[in-house]
Design a protein around this motif. Sequence first.
Motif, PDB file in Angstrom:
ATOM      1  N   ALA A 197       0.826  -1.209   0.000  1.00  0.00           N
ATOM      2  CA  ALA A 197       0.000   0.000   0.000  1.00  0.00           C
ATOM      3  C   ALA A 197       0.863   1.264   0.000  1.00  0.00           C
ATOM      4  CB  ALA A 197      -0.935  -0.012   1.205  1.00  0.00           C
ATOM      5  N   GLU A 198       1.933   1.242   0.766  1.00  0.00           N
ATOM      6  CA  GLU A 198       2.809   2.416   0.853  1.00  0.00           C
ATOM      7  C   GLU A 198       3.482   2.693  -0.491  1.00  0.00           C
ATOM      8  OE1 GLU A 198       6.711   3.951   3.393  1.00  0.00           O
ATOM      9  OE2 GLU A 198       5.934   1.923   3.664  1.00  0.00           O
ATOM     10  N   LYS A 199       3.981   1.644  -1.139  1.00  0.00           N
ATOM     11  CA  LYS A 199       4.673   1.852  -2.413  1.00  0.00           C
ATOM     12  C   LYS A 199       3.701   2.231  -3.521  1.00  0.00           C
ATOM     13  CE  LYS A 199       8.804  -0.875  -1.473  1.00  0.00           C
ATOM     14  NZ  LYS A 199       9.736  -1.915  -1.959  1.00  0.00           N
ATOM     15  N   TRP A 200       2.476   1.717  -3.476  1.00  0.00           N
ATOM     16  CA  TRP A 200       1.486   2.105  -4.476  1.00  0.00           C
ATOM     17  C   TRP A 200       1.173   3.597  -4.355  1.00  0.00           C
ATOM     18  CZ3 TRP A 200      -0.388   1.254  -8.959  1.00  0.00           C
ATOM     19  CH2 TRP A 200      -1.618   1.790  -9.357  1.00  0.00           C
ATOM     20  N   ARG A 201       1.006   4.085  -3.145  1.00  0.00           N
ATOM     21  CA  ARG A 201       0.748   5.513  -2.945  1.00  0.00           C
ATOM     22  C   ARG A 201       1.914   6.352  -3.464  1.00  0.00           C
ATOM     23  NH1 ARG A 201      -1.427   3.662   1.998  1.00  0.00           N
ATOM     24  NH2 ARG A 201       0.540   4.128   3.070  1.00  0.00           N
ATOM     25  N   LYS A 202       3.132   5.920  -3.166  1.00  0.00           N
ATOM     26  CA  LYS A 202       4.299   6.670  -3.627  1.00  0.00           C
ATOM     27  C   LYS A 202       4.377   6.671  -5.148  1.00  0.00           C
ATOM     28  CE  LYS A 202       9.334   7.037  -3.279  1.00  0.00           C
ATOM     29  NZ  LYS A 202      10.560   6.618  -2.577  1.00  0.00           N
ATOM     30  N   LEU A 203       4.105   5.541  -5.773  1.00  0.00           N
ATOM     31  CA  LEU A 203       4.160   5.457  -7.233  1.00  0.00           C
ATOM     32  C   LEU A 203       3.130   6.393  -7.866  1.00  0.00           C
ATOM     33  CD1 LEU A 203       5.571   4.026  -9.567  1.00  0.00           C
ATOM     34  CD2 LEU A 203       3.909   2.167  -9.352  1.00  0.00           C
ATOM     35  N   CYS A 204       1.936   6.429  -7.324  1.00  0.00           N
ATOM     36  CA  CYS A 204       0.903   7.336  -7.840  1.00  0.00           C
ATOM     37  C   CYS A 204       1.317   8.793  -7.661  1.00  0.00           C
ATOM     38  CB  CYS A 204      -0.424   7.075  -7.146  1.00  0.00           C
ATOM     39  SG  CYS A 204      -1.161   5.473  -7.531  1.00  0.00           S
ATOM     40  N   ASP A 205       1.924   9.115  -6.525  1.00  0.00           N
ATOM     41  CA  ASP A 205       2.379  10.487  -6.280  1.00  0.00           C
ATOM     42  C   ASP A 205       3.492  10.877  -7.259  1.00  0.00           C
ATOM     43  OD1 ASP A 205       0.584  10.704  -4.202  1.00  0.00           O
ATOM     44  OD2 ASP A 205       2.067  10.346  -2.618  1.00  0.00           O
ATOM     45  N   LEU A 206       4.395   9.954  -7.532  1.00  0.00           N
ATOM     46  CA  LEU A 206       5.486  10.260  -8.463  1.00  0.00           C
ATOM     47  C   LEU A 206       4.966  10.451  -9.881  1.00  0.00           C
ATOM     48  CD1 LEU A 206       8.341   7.895  -7.225  1.00  0.00           C
ATOM     49  CD2 LEU A 206       8.025  10.345  -6.769  1.00  0.00           C
ATOM     50  N   ARG A 207       4.005   9.654 -10.272  1.00  0.00           N
ATOM     51  CA  ARG A 207       3.410   9.842 -11.597  1.00  0.00           C
ATOM     52  C   ARG A 207       2.784  11.235 -11.698  1.00  0.00           C
ATOM     53  NH1 ARG A 207       1.242   7.568 -16.029  1.00  0.00           N
ATOM     54  NH2 ARG A 207       2.120   5.538 -15.584  1.00  0.00           N
ATOM     55  N   GLN A 208       2.067  11.652 -10.667  1.00  0.00           N
ATOM     56  CA  GLN A 208       1.447  12.983 -10.678  1.00  0.00           C
ATOM     57  C   GLN A 208       2.512  14.077 -10.734  1.00  0.00           C
ATOM     58  OE1 GLN A 208      -1.619  13.979 -11.035  1.00  0.00           O
ATOM     59  NE2 GLN A 208      -1.086  16.149 -10.755  1.00  0.00           N
ATOM     60  N   LYS A 209       3.622  13.875 -10.047  1.00  0.00           N
ATOM     61  CA  LYS A 209       4.682  14.877  -9.990  1.00  0.00           C
ATOM     62  C   LYS A 209       5.436  15.001 -11.308  1.00  0.00           C
ATOM     63  CE  LYS A 209       8.875  16.084  -7.396  1.00  0.00           C
ATOM     64  NZ  LYS A 209       9.751  15.715  -6.235  1.00  0.00           N
ATOM     65  N   TYR A 210       5.775  13.850 -11.920  1.00  0.00           N
ATOM     66  CA  TYR A 210       6.660  13.872 -13.081  1.00  0.00           C
ATOM     67  C   TYR A 210       5.948  13.745 -14.420  1.00  0.00           C
ATOM     68  CZ  TYR A 210      10.352  13.536  -9.650  1.00  0.00           C
ATOM     69  OH  TYR A 210      11.197  13.802  -8.592  1.00  0.00           O
ATOM     70  N   ASP A 211       4.684  13.355 -14.406  1.00  0.00           N
ATOM     71  CA  ASP A 211       3.890  13.319 -15.638  1.00  0.00           C
ATOM     72  C   ASP A 211       2.498  13.867 -15.353  1.00  0.00           C
ATOM     73  OD1 ASP A 211       2.958  12.860 -18.195  1.00  0.00           O
ATOM     74  OD2 ASP A 211       2.767  10.681 -17.953  1.00  0.00           O
ATOM     75  N   PRO A 212       2.413  15.133 -14.919  1.00  0.00           N
ATOM     76  CA  PRO A 212       1.108  15.690 -14.535  1.00  0.00           C
ATOM     77  C   PRO A 212       0.133  15.804 -15.704  1.00  0.00           C
ATOM     78  CG  PRO A 212       2.770  17.415 -14.620  1.00  0.00           C
ATOM     79  CD  PRO A 212       3.501  16.114 -14.762  1.00  0.00           C
ATOM     80  N   ASP A 213       0.660  15.898 -16.914  1.00  0.00           N
ATOM     81  CA  ASP A 213      -0.205  16.008 -18.095  1.00  0.00           C
ATOM     82  C   ASP A 213      -0.628  14.650 -18.634  1.00  0.00           C
ATOM     83  OD1 ASP A 213       0.028  18.832 -18.050  1.00  0.00           O
ATOM     84  OD2 ASP A 213       1.982  18.677 -19.047  1.00  0.00           O
ATOM     85  N   ARG A 214      -0.195  13.590 -17.984  1.00  0.00           N
ATOM     86  CA  ARG A 214      -0.551  12.222 -18.367  1.00  0.00           C
ATOM     87  C   ARG A 214      -0.171  11.944 -19.827  1.00  0.00           C
ATOM     88  NH1 ARG A 214      -0.947  12.332 -13.533  1.00  0.00           N
ATOM     89  NH2 ARG A 214      -2.552  11.333 -12.280  1.00  0.00           N
ATOM     90  N   VAL A 215       1.077  12.255 -20.145  1.00  0.00           N
ATOM     91  CA  VAL A 215       1.582  11.951 -21.486  1.00  0.00           C
ATOM     92  C   VAL A 215       1.641  10.443 -21.691  1.00  0.00           C
ATOM     93  CG1 VAL A 215       3.580  12.136 -23.025  1.00  0.00           C
ATOM     94  CG2 VAL A 215       2.865  14.107 -21.649  1.00  0.00           C
ATOM     95  N   PHE A 216       2.097   9.714 -20.672  1.00  0.00           N
ATOM     96  CA  PHE A 216       2.201   8.263 -20.786  1.00  0.00           C
ATOM     97  C   PHE A 216       0.907   7.592 -20.313  1.00  0.00           C
ATOM     98  CE2 PHE A 216       6.636   9.506 -20.699  1.00  0.00           C
ATOM     99  CZ  PHE A 216       7.177   8.698 -21.694  1.00  0.00           C
ATOM    100  N   PHE A 217       0.499   6.568 -21.046  1.00  0.00           N
ATOM    101  CA  PHE A 217      -0.603   5.733 -20.568  1.00  0.00           C
ATOM    102  C   PHE A 217      -0.267   5.212 -19.177  1.00  0.00           C
ATOM    103  CE2 PHE A 217      -1.709   5.194 -25.110  1.00  0.00           C
ATOM    104  CZ  PHE A 217      -3.098   5.267 -25.054  1.00  0.00           C
ATOM    105  N   ASP A 218      -1.258   5.192 -18.300  1.00  0.00           N
ATOM    106  CA  ASP A 218      -1.031   4.549 -17.017  1.00  0.00           C
ATOM    107  C   ASP A 218      -1.407   3.069 -17.127  1.00  0.00           C
ATOM    108  OD1 ASP A 218      -3.796   4.331 -16.775  1.00  0.00           O
ATOM    109  OD2 ASP A 218      -3.978   5.960 -15.319  1.00  0.00           O
ATOM    110  N   TYR A 219      -1.582   2.413 -16.003  1.00  0.00           N
ATOM    111  CA  TYR A 219      -1.876   0.976 -16.018  1.00  0.00           C
ATOM    112  C   TYR A 219      -3.259   0.647 -16.561  1.00  0.00           C
ATOM    113  CZ  TYR A 219       2.042   0.663 -12.726  1.00  0.00           C
ATOM    114  OH  TYR A 219       3.270   0.738 -12.122  1.00  0.00           O
ATOM    115  N   PHE A 220      -4.176   1.612 -16.546  1.00  0.00           N
ATOM    116  CA  PHE A 220      -5.587   1.302 -16.751  1.00  0.00           C
ATOM    117  C   PHE A 220      -6.185   1.886 -18.028  1.00  0.00           C
ATOM    118  CE2 PHE A 220      -4.729   2.029 -12.148  1.00  0.00           C
ATOM    119  CZ  PHE A 220      -4.692   0.688 -11.770  1.00  0.00           C
ATOM    120  N   ASP A 221      -5.554   2.892 -18.624  1.00  0.00           N
ATOM    121  CA  ASP A 221      -6.119   3.569 -19.774  1.00  0.00           C
ATOM    122  C   ASP A 221      -5.959   2.765 -21.059  1.00  0.00           C
ATOM    123  OD1 ASP A 221      -6.778   5.743 -18.232  1.00  0.00           O
ATOM    124  OD2 ASP A 221      -4.954   6.860 -18.705  1.00  0.00           O
TER     125      ASP A 221
END
Length: 464
Positions: free
Chosen positions: A435-459
């Motif tokens: 749970a801790e690492k999942w939260r961190k991974l989501c936070d890092l994605r928001q920080k470094y790809d805020p415009d969602r250039v890369f597909f995430d796991y679900f799109d």
Amino acid sequence: MNIDSLKKMCKGTVVAIGDPGFQEAIHGDLWNKLVPDRAPQIVVKAADEEDIIAAVKFARANKLKVVVRGGGHNWCQPTLRNGGLLIDIQNFTKVISIDAENRRAVIQPIISNRDVQNTLNAVGLAFPTGHCPQVKASGYFLGGGMAWNPTVWGSGAESLEAIELVTAQGELIKASETENPDYFWAARGAGSGFFGVVTKYYLKLYTLPKAIQGSVYYYRLEDAPAIGRWLGDAAPKISPSVELSQFIVQAPPKLQEQAAGQNGWICMVTATVFENTPEAASAALQPLEQSPVRPLSSSFGTPLDFEQLFDSSGVLWPEGVRARVEATFSNHNPGEMMRAVLPLLPRTPSPTTVLLFTIFCGPNVPAQQKDMALSMHSKVYGGPWTMWWDAKDDAANTEWHQEMITALRPYNLGYYLGESDTAARPDNVVQAFTAEKWRKLCDLRQKYDPDRVFFDYFDGFASQ
């Protein structure tokens, strides 16, 4: 959106829907022939880092999501999404440097497990590559890297010292524990949800073990639960240099008559040891000779090299199959899991299918959490690899596979992204992390790809 401008910017091939060669570009290098009905709008087969940068910047400017393909070996093919731009890095095939004295190497992502070992073994070195000979470094490292000699060398990602990558902003950077550490943390375990394009891997190498040996034992299918229970109990006292696995496979020719009553299925146990003297190797393998059930056939301490290990692994996972997989982590005794699935095995639709449980040996299992996205550590890893050849058998094999994973689900601790159907079962993604690492991974994605250039796991998986 001017595709012609992208074609002019790139040295590699750029194809779009409707162009000649588009279908080959999206399907040609896929390992699993159970191909989903998903397709990008554009494929860029990058020739170098400049092509990747141009593709990312083009995607940003045209509001296209980006997905990256390495070797095309991921079982559920997350590199096929509906829409967007696919960056194919299959041309990144070089070993850039080997520093044998300091045991360091730099490689591009599209080098196979077999080729990495062949290159390094020739100068007396080795690396914790994966088991399948044709799998490329790209997805292997991003998923964390289920490796040979795992309880000594650790996962493949643990022996990475740095990476180079193109970011969502189209910048080429280096990342390590001290330089851009967030990217380095995420790249070791984020799998298909990583928010960048890795172009180089910096490896920490090991001395090639001088005594690699293997033992193989075959038992009746009905003995699989008892054997699994014994192996699970014995594993903490077996040397960590032993890689121990229990399989359900089709019987070899010499045992087919004895397995005829079980639809050809048989229990196989393999033990591979990585030591520096034949005496140490034999001593480490000796506990496997104490089975409570007499094997139908066995061989002890056969000298091996990595080429032979890859040949044996490649036979179990052949090319050109249609496949589903659900590999999980568990802290249950493998005998319990074997007992749970035993009633399903005699009516398996395909003889190509493999059931595998790797049982980690040594007193310090499960391993402690490392400072990387890779989260799952357990006593046992594995599950059903359901493989078949003909499209007419899709429904029967899919139904049987679902029964298998349902029977094993009560024993699951979590999933391995590289060998789990995260397209059909998106919940598996979250269950691949603490749970801790999942939260961190989501936070890092928001920080470094805020415009969602890369597909995430679900799109990009829903039917259009």
